[in-house]
Design an enzyme around this catalytic site. Structure first.
Site, short mmCIF file in Angstrom:
data_model
loop_
_atom_site.label_atom_id
_atom_site.label_comp_id
_atom_site.label_asym_id
_atom_site.label_seq_id
_atom_site.Cartn_x
_atom_site.Cartn_y
_atom_site.Cartn_z
N SER A 29 13.76 -1.55 -9.84
CA SER A 29 13.54 -1.47 -8.50
C SER A 29 12.15 -0.85 -8.34
O SER A 29 11.79 0.23 -8.75
CB SER A 29 14.66 -0.74 -7.52
OG SER A 29 13.77 -0.24 -6.40
N LYS A 30 11.11 -1.82 -7.72
CA LYS A 30 9.74 -1.22 -7.77
C LYS A 30 9.81 -0.34 -6.71
O LYS A 30 9.03 0.95 -6.94
CB LYS A 30 8.83 -2.43 -7.31
CG LYS A 30 7.71 -2.10 -7.06
CD LYS A 30 6.68 -1.78 -7.90
CE LYS A 30 5.42 -1.25 -7.61
NZ LYS A 30 4.34 -0.30 -8.39
#
Ligand code: GLU
Length: 474
Positions: A247-248
């Site tokens: 997840s960024k």
């Protein structure tokens, strides 16, 4: 029928690795059967709008060579390709869906935060469901704010087929009657995706498996309109580890972050192709063109894959070594910009190319070129090379006048003359070469041996560094 797939990113300001992989699978499904790949920008969630984010999407796809056949910038027969420019279309279909009984007008809860993911809305208890349509229309005509909500009046089990997961059964009771058209007139994802995929004649929808649970809702909308749903291809998430999705937002690398760290777009694309798909044999290195030829969605995997940066790094190294010398030099040279010592950049690139796995590793490899770091003379102590500071002092003293007389400053010549020094003085090659390498670099690990470093630094700088080393050893 011609295969038509679409990549439908929301403009978030970066390209998540999982999204890029989805785009790749969409692209490959289209291109492996001579179909079209469409780019659609899903920007109806205005809160998430990020300036310049669409350009990042364009640049990323172009950079990896996934060119689209229709899209906001190039147009096509099914435009507009930006959802915010299609609001009149959604409104028209939302009203039509109400007429068809697939949705109803709701006046009670139209807060903007009550969007697609809302579970707060209790199905069947909504009093607005009971408002006669004529009356609801009057209230709307009088300017009362409203939302359009999906009407789920089926009982039993919804069954649909997914290419990756097979037949999926979901109880209609599990579906919430979510908002389809918000009070601002914009659609939620849950409505827009159906309208767009139908109007754009999309044949295959590839998306994350988090959409599986909503798919029966989309199918109800298709059914109400009398439309044919697309072929569904839900893919498992790309994982950071066994428990967490990549997840960024949690700080994991996006495509842009990886490129900035010196990963090649082609290598990233190759690596993510194999995160969830396999070619059926042991091969691992594929260009996009090769993938187009051999891709088949039957080989998509339903178990989540863990993003392994070490594997990507290895693969990136393979790509770096496969570049031509010229291609590598072009990519590497920006990393030399800060060096003011006159260096032979062609020799430097030649030395680096077989030794690094990411362009980002160049910095640590060449940190000694600008200036020799302050090292301790104990660095000349090396058992394997049979060197000590004393041996080094002797070696460098012998080497200096010889090097001063070398006219043709190239690797072969330098190697010959240094070897001759060793023979003439009954020393081992390493006893000459190792001290020279330390004198030139001040470090144990270098991109190349003594003579390669000497070529990179040039004659003048080499001699200067050997003299400085002798002073240190004195
Ligand atoms: N805009 C959606 C997303 O970024 C697209 C999902 C889909 O492909 O339908 O998750």
């Amino acid at each position: 029928m011609k295969t038509r797939t679409r990549f439908a990113p929301s403009p978030t300001g970066y390209m998540h690795i999982g999204n890029l992989r989805t785009a790749l699978y969409e692209y490959l499904i289209a291109k492996s059967s001579g179909g079209d790949f469409i780019l659609r920008i899903e920007d109806t969630d205005q809160k998430r709008y990020v300036e310049g984010a669409t350009d990042i999407i364009y640049q990323t796809l172009k950079r990896v060579g996934m060119l689209w056949d229709e899209g906001p910038d190039i147009g096509g027969n099914f435009g507009p390709y930006v959802q915010s420019e299609r609001r009149h279309i959604y409104a028209q279909y939302a009203h039509k869906l109400v007429e068809l009984g697939g949705a109803y007008y709701c006046f009670c809860a139209h807060k903007d935060d009550e969007e697609e993911n809302s579970v707060s809305h209790t199905k069947l208890k909504d009093p607005c469901k009971l408002i006669p349509l004529d009356e609801a229309k009057k209230r709307i005509a009088n300017g009362e704010p409203f939302v359009v909500r999906q009407n789920i009046n089926k009982k039993g089990t919804s069954i649909f087929h997914d290419v990756v997961y097979g037949d999926i059964e979901i109880d209609y009771d599990e579906l919430d009657e979510g908002v389809l058209l918000k009070s601002d007139g914009l659609p939620t994802y849950n409505f827009a995706n159906v309208v767009d995929d139908h109007l754009m004649q999309i044949t295959h929808v590839v998306r994350g498996n988090e959409y599986i649970s909503s798919t029966p809702k989309y199918n109800l909308i298709y059914e109400a309109f009398g439309w044919q749903p697309p072929i569904y291809v839900h893919v498992p998430p790309v994982m950071k580890d066994a428990q967490h999705k990549l997840s960024k937002r949690n700080g994991d690398a996006s495509f842009q972050d990886l490129v900035a760290k010196g990963y090649l777009p082609e290598a990233i694309l190759n690596y993510i192709a194999l995160l969830g798909w396999n070619p059926g044999d042991e091969r691992e290195i594929f260009s996009l063109k090769e993938l187009e030829e051999i891709f088949s969605s039957e080989r998509l995997n339903k178990s989540p894959a863990i993003f392994d940066i070490n594997k990507l790094t290895w693969m990136n190294g393979c790509y770096i070594r496969n570049l031509s010398a010229q291609e590598f030099a072009t990519l590497a040279e920006p990393y030399y910009q800060h060096i003011t010592t006159p260096i032979d950049t062609v020799a430097l690139s030649a030395a680096l190319q077989p030794r690094i796995e990411t362009l980002g590793q160049i910095a640590e490899q060449i940190d000694f070129l600008q200036a020799v770091p302050d090292y301790d003379v104990s660095l000349y102590e090396n058992k394997k090379m049979k060197t000590t500071p004393e041996v080094a002092q002797k070696a460098l003293t012998l080497v200096l006048p010889v090097l001063e007389n070398v006219a043709e400053w190239n690797n072969e010549n330098l190697f010959e003359v240094l070897k001759k020094v060793a023979v003439d003085h009954e020393m081992k090659n390493g006893q000459i070469l190792y001290p020279v390498r330390i004198a030139l670099s001040g470090k144990e690990t270098t991109p190349g041996g003594a003579t390669e470093l000497a070529v990179i630094l040039g004659k003048e700088e080499t001699l200067k560094r050997i003299r400085a080393a002798l002073q240190k050893l004195a």
